[in-house]
Design an enzyme around this catalytic site. Structure first.
Site, short mmCIF file in Angstrom:
data_model
loop_
_atom_site.label_atom_id
_atom_site.label_comp_id
_atom_site.label_asym_id
_atom_site.label_seq_id
_atom_site.Cartn_x
_atom_site.Cartn_y
_atom_site.Cartn_z
NE ARG A 30 63.37 46.45 33.52
CZ ARG A 30 63.81 47.46 34.15
NH1 ARG A 30 64.97 47.57 34.68
NH2 ARG A 30 63.05 48.64 34.19
CB ILE A 52 70.24 42.01 39.78
CG1 ILE A 52 69.97 42.15 41.28
CG2 ILE A 52 70.76 40.56 39.46
CD1 ILE A 52 69.10 40.88 42.03
CG ASP A 53 67.99 46.29 36.23
OD1 ASP A 53 69.04 46.42 35.98
OD2 ASP A 53 67.05 45.82 35.36
CB SER A 54 67.07 49.40 41.71
OG SER A 54 66.87 49.79 42.89
#
Length: 243
Positions: A179, A71-73
């Site tokens: 997003r 998953i994204d930072s």
């Protein structure tokens, strides 16, 4: 003769930190509630990343848990890893075949839809980003060069003016999918420096991987839940959104 590489030394504070994030542990699977700002991986595989901190769980022979998804930072929430090769293959196949069930929560703002639920199936394609990232996703036409199918089911859990708490259930797993789709919907996620207004709206990306349902390597169903962080709850409360 091949030499075994030394096991990196994990500081006691770092070992305690990664263990504090555990939400599930057994002999085949670990799951964490990753905080926003902690990258899953970093360049070169070293440094303060969740992947590097997995050395805290390494065996004496140097084998350690393996990532099976990312998953994204900036995204917080559920991240599952495998403790064995067979478990890694079993879990990875489910992400590849899209048989996992993923549920995210996001605080958004802008032109919040009048409908309380819907499904967005706008294809996405990667392009260079000029806003804090190497690449980003934009809307594409089906069949266009580089276009990838992407489907996100969404529902609004709470509204307050032009803000909303949204539950998003991605059926595909494209880079930045939720997003990008929220921005396409007209209500980007707060704190998103690529698709929204970034730190003008929040100090972090207000996107949380709340639940993950997946088949355990032993054949049972594993339902993992990560509670919302205090900063997410405070932001939602401050905007008049019920969590």
């Amino acid at each position: 003769m091949t030499r075994n590489r030394p096991i990196p030394t994990i500081k006691p504070d770092d070992a305690a930190f990664i263990r504090s994030l555990l939400i599930h542990e057994d002999d085949q699977v670990l799951a964490f509630n990753k905080p926003s700002g902690l990258p899953v991986q970093t360049a070169g595989g070293r440094g303060q990343s969740l992947d590097f901190l997995l050395w805290a769980f390494a065996k004496s022979n140097g084998k350690r848990p393996k990532l099976v998804h990312r998953i994204d930072s900036g995204t917080s929430g559920v991240l599952v890893v495998a403790r064995t090769k067979p478990a890694a293959a079993h879990l990875s196949e489910q992400f590849a075949s899209r048989t996992t069930e993923k549920t995210y929560l996001a605080i958004v703002s802008g032109d919040v839809p009048a409908d309380n639920a819907g499904v967005l199936s706008t294809p996405l394609k990667k392009v260079p980003s000029d806003r804090g990232g190497r690449e980003k996703m934009i809307a594409a036409r089906a069949g266009e060069a580089g276009a990838q199918s992407a489907t996100t089911a969404w529902s609004i859990l709470s509204r307050s003016g032009n803000y909303a708490l949204i539950e998003a259930r991605p059926e595909t797993g494209r880079m930045h999918q939720i997003r990008a789709h929220m921005a396409i919907l007209g209500c980007p996620i707060l704190g998103d420096r690529i698709y929204g207004t970034g730190k003008l709206s929040a100090d972090r990306l207000m996107l949380h991987a709340a639940r993950l349902d997946i088949e355990h390597p032993n054949g049972s169903r594993l339902s993992l839940e990560a509670p919302l962080s205090d900063d997410f709850l405070a932001k939602a409360s401050g905007l008049g959104l019920r969590t």
